[in-house]
Design an enzyme around this catalytic site. Structure first.
Site, mmCIF file in Angstrom:
data_model
loop_
_atom_site.group_PDB
_atom_site.id
_atom_site.type_symbol
_atom_site.label_atom_id
_atom_site.label_comp_id
_atom_site.label_asym_id
_atom_site.label_seq_id
_atom_site.Cartn_x
_atom_site.Cartn_y
_atom_site.Cartn_z
ATOM 1 N N CYS A 284 -3.656 1.984 8.987
ATOM 2 C CA CYS A 284 -3.045 1.058 8.023
ATOM 3 C C CYS A 284 -2.941 1.653 6.622
ATOM 4 O O CYS A 284 -2.118 1.237 5.822
ATOM 5 C CB CYS A 284 -3.838 -0.242 7.963
ATOM 6 N N HIS B 104 -0.449 -3.822 1.829
ATOM 7 C CA HIS B 104 -0.238 -3.629 3.265
ATOM 8 C C HIS B 104 -0.062 -5.002 3.907
ATOM 9 O O HIS B 104 -0.657 -5.994 3.465
ATOM 10 C CB HIS B 104 -1.470 -2.911 3.834
ATOM 11 N N ASN C 220 2.978 -6.697 11.362
ATOM 12 C CA ASN C 220 2.277 -5.548 10.785
ATOM 13 C C ASN C 220 2.880 -4.269 11.359
ATOM 14 O O ASN C 220 2.727 -3.985 12.543
ATOM 15 C CB ASN C 220 0.785 -5.649 11.126
#
Lengths: 298, 340
Positions: B120, B267, B297
């Site tokens: 991530c 993020h 995501n």
């Protein structure tokens, strides 16, 4: 330019991950550099065989070292992984961001061994090992005078491991891929050898030219290639006599990202690197990816 | 520290591009594959839909489209790129790096190409490496791509519902160089990790540390280590705390306060995480970019995709103080402060 201070040790243990091998190598590297684990400010980990798919081996090493919550970056550059990691490490130091960085490079190839006859021929080329290099702003055993890297993605499938593959629809690995051995390393031997024979001397020439150093001014060359005879042929094509070069992995098998630092460490331990020596490292392999570095010893 | 701010030659994002697969997958569609529903997914994550490739497409294929857009918007020819960095956790192949596959797609042999594997936070770790390369003068124009094909690596049965509903496919790309203008570009980057929590959010297999790194049992067995596993609540708590910390670290390192941030680009792991971070720091919604609602995501691609969206809809303006922040598997977390 920055200094390297550290040592590397091959470690044989099983079962274990590359972070375990790198941890074992980190002890002597940190001791020589005079650093505590808590004083390390950043980890760069070069591997193509991480402990698990994610997170990266660098995160596992951060924990096992007992380091602070520092950055831990995993770099994937295959056989040139050490040199790509060294370029990142060198520049993170050189730009002033960090003063003490641990470059770990380790591989556990044995857990991916293909037991078939054809696969055994490939598996026999490889070994497991870990290395750690302390890269810092202070004085060390050597200075990184130059490091260069390159890639040629046109040949990504000449030396590869296809599965798991995110482009495999609908699931990145199926049982049939496993049964077909698609998760094992495949090498187009002739193409990989031919490319390496040409590229290794080529990248060495570029790095020496960058620093205005002649081949004769370099005391020791260390070459890494999955085929030891290709490394030797590359050395011969540069006109090097046998006492001026080392073929990395000649004893332990090809160690991929760990090959160069382990060969360097063994050469140091054997007393082959004198005061003020110039040492040139070069590797070429899957990707294709390659690189070379010039180190100037204190 | 306004004086320090005025240096020319900082690393800047010169062009930005993105690529999203056409196929939209709604929560209702997923609820036909597993026991879940639209309300449950939206309540916990804010996600309404995501994109899936639905065909044999790799991270480098999406990455190549994003890269071409970034090159075009930067006014840079592919042949002028002197380094390729690819951030991904879902590479095209086990090896070599997806950066090499992207290099082949773009037809720019010779320049170094390698992957950054930091999940991530991969884009921010990649940005930090690229920043160092540009600041030392090693390279002049770097292509940094974050790209993921998650849809081929998720468990779309009820067993995998905690994770499978969260992720989408996509790629974002930036062309980086040194800004000729004083005061513009990356002011600082901050990287962290805490490996003791590695198994709280992870993809175990392929596992080189096991005696056999990939077995039929790993693919078909009940434990299914071939699919990512997450302890959601645990990750949520740490994500909020560490993101708040990292944002403060970035602004304080440059003599600013949180109130000086013009745009926060976090993020996109979970809308509720981002809302909690913004609330803790008292940053108004109007200064936070969120697009997880429609993209899910996309891991290494979230930040460049969100930046591109904010640039295109006018939220990201010249001279803005922008904070990028990410938290995820590792655990790793990172922040970047830049002047757009």
């Amino acid at each position: 330019m920055q200094a390297v201070g550290g040592v590397q040790r091959p470690v044989v243990a099983s079962p274990c991950g590359p972070s375990d091998l790198a941890l074992a190598a980190s002890g002597p590297a940190l001791a020589e550099a005079g650093w505590t684990p808590q004083s390390v400010q950043m980890i760069v980990f070069a591997t193509m065989t991480p402990d698990v798919t994610f997170p990266g081996a660098g995160c596992f090493l951060q924990d096992k070292l007992g380091a602070d919550t520092i950055g831990a970056m995993d770099v994937r550059g295959q056989c040139a992984g050490y040199l790509m990691g060294l370029a990142v490490a060198n520049d993170l130091i050189a730009c002033g961001k960090y003063e003490r960085l641990l470059l770990a490079s380790a591989e556990v190839h044995s857990s991916g061994r293909d037991p078939s006859p054809a696969g055994t021929a490939v598996a026999q080329l490889y070994g497991d090992a870990g290395a750690a290099t302390a890269v810092g702003a202070g004085p060390g055993f050597a200075t990184i005078a130059a490091v260069r890297c390159g890639s040629d993605g046109r040949y990504y499938d000449r030396f590869w491991c296809e599965f798991p593959s995110s482009r495999r629809y609908p699931t990145r690995i199926l049982l049939e891929d496993l049964e077909a051995g698609g998760h094992y390393l495949k090498i187009d031997r002739d193409h990989v050898a031919e490319f390496g024979r040409a590229k290794l001397p080529d990248t060495v020439g570029e790095t020496l030219a960058e620093r205005g150093v002649a081949t004769d001014d370099v005391d020791l060359f260390v070459f890494s290639h999955v085929f030891p005879d290709v490394a030797e042929q590359a050395a011969r094509s540069l006109g090097l006599a046998g006492d001026r070069f080392v073929v990395a992995g000649a004893e332990h098998g090809h160690l991929t990202a760990a090959s160069l630092p382990i060969a360097l460490d063994l050469a140091r331990a054997a007393g082959r690197i004198g005061t003020g020596a110039r040492v040139c490292l070069a590797a070429c392999g899957a990707g294709y990816a390659w690189g070379s570095a010039l180190l100037e010893f204190a | 520290m306004a004086g320090r701010d005025q240096i020319a030659g900082r690393t800047r994002i010169r062009g930005i591009g993105g690529c999203l697969p056409d196929r939209v997958v709604t929560n209702d569609e997923l609820s036909k594959l597993m026991e879940t529903d639209d309300e449950w997914i939206q309540q916990r994550s804010g996600i309404q839909e995501r994109r899936h490739v639905g065909t044999d497409t790799g991270a480098a294929d999406l990455g190549a489209v994003a890269a071409r857009e970034a090159l075009q918007r930067a006014g840079v020819a592919a042949g002028d790129i002197d380094c390729i960095l690819f951030a991904t956790l879902s590479p095209d192949f086990d090896m070599p790096a997806s950066a090499c596959v992207l290099q082949e797609r773009l037809g720019i042999s010779g320049v170094p190409a390698f992957d950054v594997r930091n999940q991530c936070t991969g884009f921010l770790y990649g940005l930090t490496a690229a920043d160092a390369f540009l600041q030392t003068g090693r390279y002049e124009k770097i292509l940094l791509v974050g790209g993921e094909i998650h849809s081929t690596g998720l468990d779309f049965t009820t067993r995998g519902r905690q994770v499978a509903v969260l992720f989408g496919d996509g790629a974002g790309a930036v062309v980086l160089d040194r800004s000729p203008e004083a005061g513009r570009g990356i002011l600082s980057t901050h990287l962290h990790s805490e490996g003791k929590f590695a198994e709280k959010l992870w993809l175990e297999a392929v596992a080189a540390r096991e005696p056999r790194r990939l077995t039929a049992e790993m693919i078909t067995g009940e434990k299914a280590p071939i699919f990512p596993q997450m302890q959601g609540r645990y990750v949520f708590k740490h994500a909020v705390e560490r993101s708040v910390e990292a944002i403060r670290e970035a602004v304080e390192a440059n003599g600013y306060s949180v109130a000086d941030i013009d745009l926060l680009v976090p993020h996109q792991a979970n809308l509720r995480i981002n809302q909690a971070v913004a609330m803790t720091l008292e940053i108004p919604d109007s200064k936070v970019v969120n697009n997880i609602q429609t993209l899910g995501n996309t891991t290494a691609a979230t930040i460049p995709l969100a930046l591109r969206e904010a640039l295109d809809d006018g939220r990201l303006r010249d001279g803005d103080l922008v904070c990028l922040v990410a938290f995820g598997a590792g655990f790793t977390w990172a922040s970047v402060l830049l002047r757009w």
